[in-house]
Design a protein around this motif. Structure first.
Motif, PDB file in Angstrom:
ATOM      1  N   ASP A   3       0.835  -1.201   0.000  1.00  0.00           N
ATOM      2  CA  ASP A   3       0.000   0.000   0.000  1.00  0.00           C
ATOM      3  C   ASP A   3       0.866   1.244   0.000  1.00  0.00           C
ATOM      4  O   ASP A   3       0.578   2.234  -0.658  1.00  0.00           O
ATOM      5  N   PHE A   7       1.263   4.862  -2.721  1.00  0.00           N
ATOM      6  CA  PHE A   7       1.033   6.266  -2.385  1.00  0.00           C
ATOM      7  C   PHE A   7       2.279   7.138  -2.474  1.00  0.00           C
ATOM      8  O   PHE A   7       2.197   8.322  -2.735  1.00  0.00           O
ATOM      9  N   TYR A  15      -8.790  10.733  -1.159  1.00  0.00           N
ATOM     10  CA  TYR A  15      -9.589   9.761  -0.416  1.00  0.00           C
ATOM     11  C   TYR A  15     -11.042   9.904  -0.838  1.00  0.00           C
ATOM     12  O   TYR A  15     -11.502  11.010  -1.136  1.00  0.00           O
ATOM     13  N   HIS A  81      -7.131   7.232  -4.114  1.00  0.00           N
ATOM     14  CA  HIS A  81      -6.117   6.250  -3.734  1.00  0.00           C
ATOM     15  C   HIS A  81      -6.626   5.322  -2.630  1.00  0.00           C
ATOM     16  O   HIS A  81      -6.194   4.177  -2.540  1.00  0.00           O
ATOM     17  N   ILE A  82      -7.531   5.837  -1.794  1.00  0.00           N
ATOM     18  CA  ILE A  82      -8.138   5.043  -0.727  1.00  0.00           C
ATOM     19  C   ILE A  82      -9.640   5.296  -0.733  1.00  0.00           C
ATOM     20  O   ILE A  82     -10.076   6.442  -0.871  1.00  0.00           O
ATOM     21  N   LYS A 128     -10.424  -2.804  -5.725  1.00  0.00           N
ATOM     22  CA  LYS A 128      -9.073  -3.375  -5.855  1.00  0.00           C
ATOM     23  C   LYS A 128      -8.661  -3.518  -7.314  1.00  0.00           C
ATOM     24  O   LYS A 128      -7.478  -3.358  -7.651  1.00  0.00           O
ATOM     25  N   ILE A 132      -6.843   0.552  -6.269  1.00  0.00           N
ATOM     26  CA  ILE A 132      -7.210   1.471  -5.188  1.00  0.00           C
ATOM     27  C   ILE A 132      -7.349   0.651  -3.912  1.00  0.00           C
ATOM     28  O   ILE A 132      -7.772  -0.504  -3.952  1.00  0.00           O
ATOM     29  N   VAL A 133      -7.010   1.244  -2.780  1.00  0.00           N
ATOM     30  CA  VAL A 133      -7.080   0.542  -1.497  1.00  0.00           C
ATOM     31  C   VAL A 133      -8.465   0.733  -0.865  1.00  0.00           C
ATOM     32  O   VAL A 133      -8.837   1.865  -0.535  1.00  0.00           O
ATOM     33  N   VAL A 135     -11.094   0.239   2.337  1.00  0.00           N
ATOM     34  CA  VAL A 135     -11.094   0.029   3.780  1.00  0.00           C
ATOM     35  C   VAL A 135     -12.555  -0.045   4.223  1.00  0.00           C
ATOM     36  O   VAL A 135     -13.344   0.852   3.912  1.00  0.00           O
ATOM     37  N   THR A 192      -9.255  -7.570   3.295  1.00  0.00           N
ATOM     38  CA  THR A 192      -9.415  -6.110   3.259  1.00  0.00           C
ATOM     39  C   THR A 192      -9.371  -5.560   4.676  1.00  0.00           C
ATOM     40  O   THR A 192     -10.011  -6.105   5.576  1.00  0.00           O
ATOM     41  N   ILE A 234      -5.242   4.922  10.868  1.00  0.00           N
ATOM     42  CA  ILE A 234      -4.274   5.548   9.961  1.00  0.00           C
ATOM     43  C   ILE A 234      -2.888   5.610  10.611  1.00  0.00           C
ATOM     44  O   ILE A 234      -1.874   5.343   9.965  1.00  0.00           O
ATOM     45  N   TYR A 238      -0.947   3.907   8.003  1.00  0.00           N
ATOM     46  CA  TYR A 238      -0.519   4.887   7.004  1.00  0.00           C
ATOM     47  C   TYR A 238      -0.130   6.210   7.668  1.00  0.00           C
ATOM     48  O   TYR A 238      -0.627   7.272   7.292  1.00  0.00           O
TER      49      TYR A 238
END
Length: 253
Positions: A3, A7, A15, A81-82, A128, A132-133, A135, A192, A234, A238
């Motif tokens: 991941d 980024f 987001y 991206h997320i 996916k 793209i991630v 959550v 996931t 996060i 991240y």
């Protein structure tokens, strides 16, 4: 590809939040006796903490069936991206007026239980496939007693008929819990990440004080709990996405 590597070369992280009224920031205003959008909702609070831009596509009344179509369009258009995915509260709900009028009939939820799992899996797979991630977010717990009063509009006859169909008020909590369990199941099946919002509420001895009088929408303090839980996620996964590097909490005293 990790991941992080997805980024790290991006100049501007984007987001997207896809969900229902909870993510939209809808609360019940006790003074004005109507639903309003809370300015300091959890998505707005997150925007203040995160690098990059948050696009909130959540809609009042969204079920996953409605939301999935829009999710695909929004993802293809914005290329985030997320994507934070928050559904289930409306999906597990019923047409309570019809139940009150016909308590002996069969009634179905807005989204069938099996279909909910299938569509949530499809949403994850689509996100996916776009590199793209995704959550997932679990459901805040509801207050069954208040929600029962709310949907029966404090009408004794409606209460009696709905209770006849339900069997027990606690069944409302159990039914929502089934959909929440499905979110966790899909998270595990599709590998996931998910944010345990439900757990964050249940850490409090009386989590119901973080809900509006309708028994289901988080109030302003409830939104702070959600925000803090997302920030914790996060920080753990991240941290580089946080403006200050640690996402200092908005924790309740």
């Amino acid at each position: 590809m990790s991941d992080y590597s997805k980024f790290i070369f991006k100049n501007e992280i984007k987001y997207m939040v896809s969900g229902d009224s909870i993510s939209k920031g809808v609360i019940y205003d006790e003074q004005r006796h109507k639903y309003v959008v809370l300015e300091n909702n959890y998505v707005s609070l997150l925007q203040q903490k995160l690098k990059g831009a948050v696009h909130n596509t959540a809609r009042f009344g969204n079920t996953l069936m409605k939301g999935l179509t829009n999710l695909k369009k929004d993802v293809e258009k914005d290329k985030p991206h997320i994507v934070l995915i928050e559904y289930g509260g409306n999906d597990c709900d019923f047409n309570w007026n019809e139940i009150a009028e016909h308590p002996d009939a069969e009634h179905s939820p807005k989204t069938d239980f099996t279909l909910f799992e299938k569509m949530l899996t499809e949403a994850i797979q689509f996100v996916k496939s776009q590199q793209i991630v995704p959550v997932l977010m679990s459901l805040p717990p509801l207050n069954a007693d208040k929600y029962f009063k709310w949907v029966s509009r404090n009408d004794p006859e409606a209460e009696q008929n709905i209770l006849k169909w339900l069997g027990s008020v606690t069944k409302i909590y159990w039914w929502q819990e089934r959909y929440n369990s499905t979110i966790l199941k899909v998270s595990e099946m599709t590998k996931t990440k998910f944010i345990d919002v439900r757990g964050a509420f249940l850490e409090h001895p009386d989590y119901t004080k973080f809900l509006c009088s309708d028994g289901i929408h988080p109030n302003e303090d409830g939104h702070r709990i959600i925000c803090d839980k997302v920030l914790e996620f996060i920080r753990n996964n991240y941290r580089f996405l946080l403006r200050d590097g640690n996402g200092g909490g908005l924790a309740l005293e």
